[in-house]
Design a protein around this motif. Structure first.
Motif, short mmCIF file in Angstrom:
data_model
loop_
_atom_site.label_atom_id
_atom_site.label_comp_id
_atom_site.label_asym_id
_atom_site.label_seq_id
_atom_site.Cartn_x
_atom_site.Cartn_y
_atom_site.Cartn_z
N THR A 72 46.58 43.76 33.14
CA THR A 72 45.59 44.80 33.37
C THR A 72 44.42 44.60 32.40
O THR A 72 44.43 43.68 31.59
CB THR A 72 46.20 46.19 33.14
OG1 THR A 72 46.61 46.29 31.76
CG2 THR A 72 47.41 46.41 34.03
N GLU A 73 43.44 45.50 32.47
CA GLU A 73 42.32 45.40 31.54
C GLU A 73 42.80 45.58 30.09
O GLU A 73 42.27 44.95 29.17
CB GLU A 73 41.25 46.44 31.88
CG GLU A 73 41.67 47.88 31.69
CD GLU A 73 40.53 48.86 31.96
OE1 GLU A 73 40.08 49.51 31.01
OE2 GLU A 73 40.09 48.96 33.12
N SER A 74 43.85 46.39 29.90
CA SER A 74 44.40 46.57 28.56
C SER A 74 45.03 45.27 28.06
O SER A 74 44.89 44.90 26.89
CB SER A 74 45.43 47.70 28.57
OG SER A 74 46.03 47.85 27.32
N TYR A 87 44.23 42.20 28.90
CA TYR A 87 43.18 41.24 28.55
C TYR A 87 42.40 41.68 27.31
O TYR A 87 42.00 40.85 26.50
CB TYR A 87 42.23 41.06 29.74
CG TYR A 87 42.78 40.14 30.80
CD1 TYR A 87 43.18 38.85 30.47
CD2 TYR A 87 42.92 40.56 32.12
CE1 TYR A 87 43.70 37.99 31.44
CE2 TYR A 87 43.43 39.70 33.09
CZ TYR A 87 43.82 38.42 32.74
OH TYR A 87 44.34 37.58 33.69
N ILE A 111 40.62 35.72 33.37
CA ILE A 111 39.97 37.01 33.64
C ILE A 111 39.09 36.91 34.89
O ILE A 111 39.11 37.79 35.76
CB ILE A 111 39.13 37.44 32.41
CG1 ILE A 111 40.06 37.89 31.29
CG2 ILE A 111 38.15 38.54 32.78
CD1 ILE A 111 39.37 38.06 29.96
N TYR A 121 38.55 40.53 36.75
CA TYR A 121 38.22 41.50 35.72
C TYR A 121 36.92 41.18 34.98
O TYR A 121 36.59 41.83 34.00
CB TYR A 121 39.36 41.59 34.69
CG TYR A 121 40.54 42.40 35.16
CD1 TYR A 121 40.51 43.79 35.13
CD2 TYR A 121 41.68 41.78 35.66
CE1 TYR A 121 41.60 44.52 35.56
CE2 TYR A 121 42.77 42.50 36.10
CZ TYR A 121 42.72 43.88 36.04
OH TYR A 121 43.80 44.62 36.48
N ASN A 163 34.65 44.08 34.63
CA ASN A 163 35.18 45.28 33.98
C ASN A 163 34.50 45.46 32.63
O ASN A 163 34.46 44.54 31.82
CB ASN A 163 36.69 45.14 33.82
CG ASN A 163 37.32 46.35 33.18
OD1 ASN A 163 37.25 46.52 31.97
ND2 ASN A 163 37.94 47.20 33.98
N CYS A 188 35.24 47.18 29.92
CA CYS A 188 36.08 47.09 28.72
C CYS A 188 36.43 45.64 28.41
O CYS A 188 36.35 45.20 27.26
CB CYS A 188 37.35 47.92 28.89
SG CYS A 188 37.06 49.68 29.08
N VAL A 189 36.82 44.89 29.45
CA VAL A 189 37.15 43.48 29.26
C VAL A 189 35.90 42.70 28.87
O VAL A 189 35.93 41.83 27.99
CB VAL A 189 37.77 42.89 30.55
CG1 VAL A 189 38.01 41.40 30.40
CG2 VAL A 189 39.08 43.61 30.87
#
Length: 791
Positions: free
Chosen positions: A524-526, A528, A551, A556, A559, A561-562
């Motif tokens: 998930t984004e977390s 990565y 990624i 992602y 995204n 955050c990423v």
């Protein structure tokens, strides 16, 4: 005589059929007596009708008596009593009877399967279906519809696909009954494209088909398409009833509320609230304006979209209201973070004679918590006689969000003292607070309590335990917990990776990430974000670039955050060009993204570029925070941009509403010190509120060493002797200043003072990299500096 008997038999059948349709129990009892008087129990078909009559009336005991009295039972007799048990929900009796049946047909299996689904035993229903197929029976439309319903509840799309294939094989996929259940199954399982194909395969979809598609599209955030489905339903002349209107209003409510603007429905041209207003008009046009359920749905739609003025107008014009109506208004104001109005509505509700229920209190508590008014939430909570675990959870969450972790622990203890059994949410919240406070002993006690409540299988609680032990430095215990879980989800993996990075076990975190990928667990984004933080600490950028490629492959790259973590990683590598290139490619940036890029420029001394980027950030209307100003002031310091630094510091409070903190003053003092502007520096020192912080004076003392400002250096050293008596740095820095100026006596005096006060010099050390293993060598030469030698 035979003719008369036949006539009575036919007449009785007709009368029994009428009683079954009307569910007329008294008349049926009279007809049963007539059958007995005429001695017609040998007529199996007539007896079957008697069993059906009692089953329809819910009199299973009478049905069983009629069944037992039938001398010649056939498969229909058995099915009639089986249906009676299934309809009454007496599953154990139905199962015993089913096992005892001398002969079964599809109707027998359908009775059992549908009854299991109705009673929430979907897994058993699927097993019964498999047994039916094993016995060689071909399912009917009723069988398939029940099995599809079971698959929907279980979210078991694989079994559903198998049934779909069989439906195609036996030609039932276009049956409206089967088709509706099929598309509902795909929609519930999140396979919306399959649901759309099933919908299109229906030759003549009805209102149930359209309503199911609306729900499925809304659940997958395709709100515009869901509303278009309703429009298509209207264009095709489908009957629009209260259920259809309620469904489409629920779709319009799913858009949510954004303070900056009304969300568009999935990117469509019309906002969700505009669609809802049109449905509202249609509702009135069709004569449903006084329907309380639909009016509640309208209020919910307006409240969810943040239009509380319209919700108020509907509420005031209602001829009748219910607890649901009041609760929707309270939740609506909570959604807009207006806790005062939410509480006033709860008080008005009581004035009008409605007693708040659990939902009322939870809505009020949520309104207070989301508004940041935990004190008012505490007052509401105190007014509850018997708060449930959900109410306790809201309070725990409120204190946690306000960083009042001590109060979280106090409330959890009180909750246990009052005998309220915590659930997974309670346990996850208290574990997060234990992790934040790093209170290992209490965390262990919560761990013991969690074993009683959730055992070892709850991944939600497991994730909290891993985080708690990791934050408390017990990484081995965290690993042990991870290995004990029989089935891990991505949240547990993410928690373990974050814990390893927190404990500087970056290589282990990378190994765990690779293992997770090998097990086909999708990051998930977390995931990565943690891995990019880990990669930024590696000396080589090779692994970080590999993660970047993954990624992009997993979708992602856009995204935010990423993307921010990627900018941070490239900046840490010193690859500022790649960082800026990726920064410019990002379709959406938040404050963190801008901060990372500005800080990246600051790290390598590109002051002008950092200030220009900061000015671009302001011009684009991005919100700044304290981290933004630390980054840009650091850039000004490293780049020697004194005037720009002073101007930015002065603008913080006035133009951006950000109160300057110690870090900001340290940056600007470092900037003035590097430039040798000591008069301005002394003026600034006299007016800032952080004169008693040792860091400030250490920065000043370091600047004095560069520019040989003895008088200010002596003043800074004296301050540090007073504020941090055991710190060796001011003695050494002051002695080095004297030594560099050839003032050996004063330098010697400072060193003697240091020895007299028994101040120990922290040892210097060297890092030696031997075949990728770091060896540390300590040495006590007072003039030693940190070295790094690569072999």
């Amino acid at each position: 005589m035979q003719l008369r008997s036949t006539s009575s038999y036919a007449h009785l059948l007709t009368l029994l059929r009428s009683c079954i349709d009307a569910r007329s129990y008294p008349t049926g009892k009279l007809l049963h007596a007539r059958v007995l008087r005429l001695g017609l129990l040998h007529a199996t078909f007539l007896c079957n009708r008697l069993v059906e009559l009692y089953a329809a009336c819910g009199a299973t005991r009478d049905a069983r008596s009629a069944f037992d009295a039938t001398p010649r039972k056939d498969v229909y007799t058995w099915n009639a009593i089986l249906g009676a048990y299934c309809k009454a929900g007496e599953l154990q009796s139905a199962r015993r009877l089913f096992d005892a049946m001398p002969e079964r047909n599809c109707f027998s299996w359908n009775n059992v399967i549908s009854s299991l689904v109705r009673n929430g035993l979907e897994r058993e229903a699927v097993e019964a279906y498999r047994s039916m197929r094993w016995d060689g029976f071909v399912p009917t439309r009723f069988t398939l519809a029940s099995v599809f319903s079971a698959c929907s509840a279980l979210l078991d799309v694989e079994v559903g696909r198998g049934c779909h294939g069989l439906a195609v094989k036996i030609g039932l996929e276009k049956n409206i009954y089967v088709g509706n259940a099929l598309l509902c199954m795909y929609a519930k399982c999140g396979r919306i494209e399959d649901a759309i194909r099933a919908f299109r395969d229906l030759p003549d979809p009805n209102e149930v088909s359209f309503t199911a598609m609306m729900h499925g599209l809304a659940q997958t955030d395709r709100v515009t398409e869901a509303v278009e489905m309703f429009r298509l339903m209207c264009r095709q002349g489908m009957p629009i009833d209260a259920i259809s209107l309620s469904s489409v209003l629920g779709v319009c409510s799913s858009g949510g509320y954004d303070e900056s603007s009304l969300d568009s429905c999935g990117g469509g041209g019309h906002s969700c609230i505009l669609q809802g207003q049109q449905v509202h008009s249609l509702m009135i046009k069709l004569g449903y304006g006084s329907d309380l359920h639909l009016n509640n749905a309208i209020i919910h739609m307006y409240a969810k979209n943040g239009d509380m003025d319209s919700a108020e107008m509907i509420f005031r014009n209602l001829s009748e209201v219910s607890e649901v109506t009041w609760n929707l208004m309270i939740a609506g104001y909570g959604n807009k973070f207006e806790s005062d109005k939410a509480i006033r509505y709860m008080q008005r509700m009581q004035c009008y004679g409605f007693q708040p229920n659990e939902i009322t209190f939870i809505n009020a508590l949520v309104a207070c918590v989301t508004s940041g008014n935990v004190e008012m939430a505490s007052q509401v909570f105190a007014g509850m006689l018997f708060p449930t675990v959900s109410s306790w959870n809201v309070m725990l969450s409120g204190y946690f969000q306000s960083d009042n972790h001590i109060e979280v622990i106090k409330h959890f203890k009180k909750m246990q003292f009052l005998g309220v059994r915590p659930d997974r949410t309670s346990l996850a919240t208290i574990l997060s607070s234990c992790a934040a406070l790093e209170v290992l002993e209490y965390g262990r006690q919560v761990h013991a309590a969690s074993l009683k409540v959730a055992g070892n299988a709850d991944v939600y609680v497991t994730s909290g335990l891993i985080t708690m032990y990791s934050n408390c430095g017990k990484i081995e215990l965290a690993k042990l917990i991870l290995h004990k879980i029989p089935k891990l989800d991505i949240v547990c993996w993410n928690s373990m990776m974050a814990g390893l990075v927190l404990n500087s076990l970056d290589v282990e975190a990378a190994v765990l990430f690779n293992k997770m990928r090998q097990m086909e667990m999708l990051p998930t984004e977390s995931s990565y974000g943690t891995m990019l933080s880990c990669c930024s600490k590696f000396r080589s950028s090779v692994y970080g670039r590999q993660v970047h490629a993954e990624i992009v492959k997993d979708g992602y790259a856009n995204n935010v955050c990423v993307g921010s973590a990627l900018v941070h990683m490239y900046c840490k590598y010193g690859d500022i060009d790649d960082a800026r290139r990726f920064f410019d490619m990002m379709p959406y940036k938040n404050t963190v993204t801008w901060n990372e890029m500005i800080h990246g420029y600051a790290q390598i001394g590109f002051g002008h570029e950092a200030v220009c980027l900061y000015e671009n950030m302001i011009s684009m209307g991005m919100k700044t925070d304290s981290v933004t100003f630390v980054a840009v002031l650091t850039a000004c310091s490293h780049g020697g941009l004194v005037d720009a630094g002073i101007s930015i510091l002065n603008s913080m409070q006035q133009d951006h509403g950000v109160e300057p903190l110690l870090d900001h003053y340290v940056c600007i003092i470092d900037c003035l010190g590097r430039a040798g502007c000591f008069s301005e520096l002394e003026v600034l020192i006299d007016r800032i509120p952080y004169r008693d912080d040792p860091v400030l004076w250490e920065v000043i003392l370091s600047s004095c060493r560069v520019h040989a400002n003895v008088s200010l250096a002596k003043k800074a050293a004296d301050e540090l002797f007073h504020l941090d008596p055991q710190n060796s740095a001011p003695y050494l820095l002051l002695a080095n200043i004297y030594s560099s100026l050839g003032r050996w006596d004063e330098a010697r005096a400072v060193r003697n003072q240091m020895n007299n006060n028994q101040i120990a010099k922290d040892p210097g050390y060297s890092w030696i990299d031997i075949k990728h293993e770091i060896q540390t060598c300590l040495h006590y030469n007072p003039e030693a500096v940190e070295e790094r030698i690569e072999v």
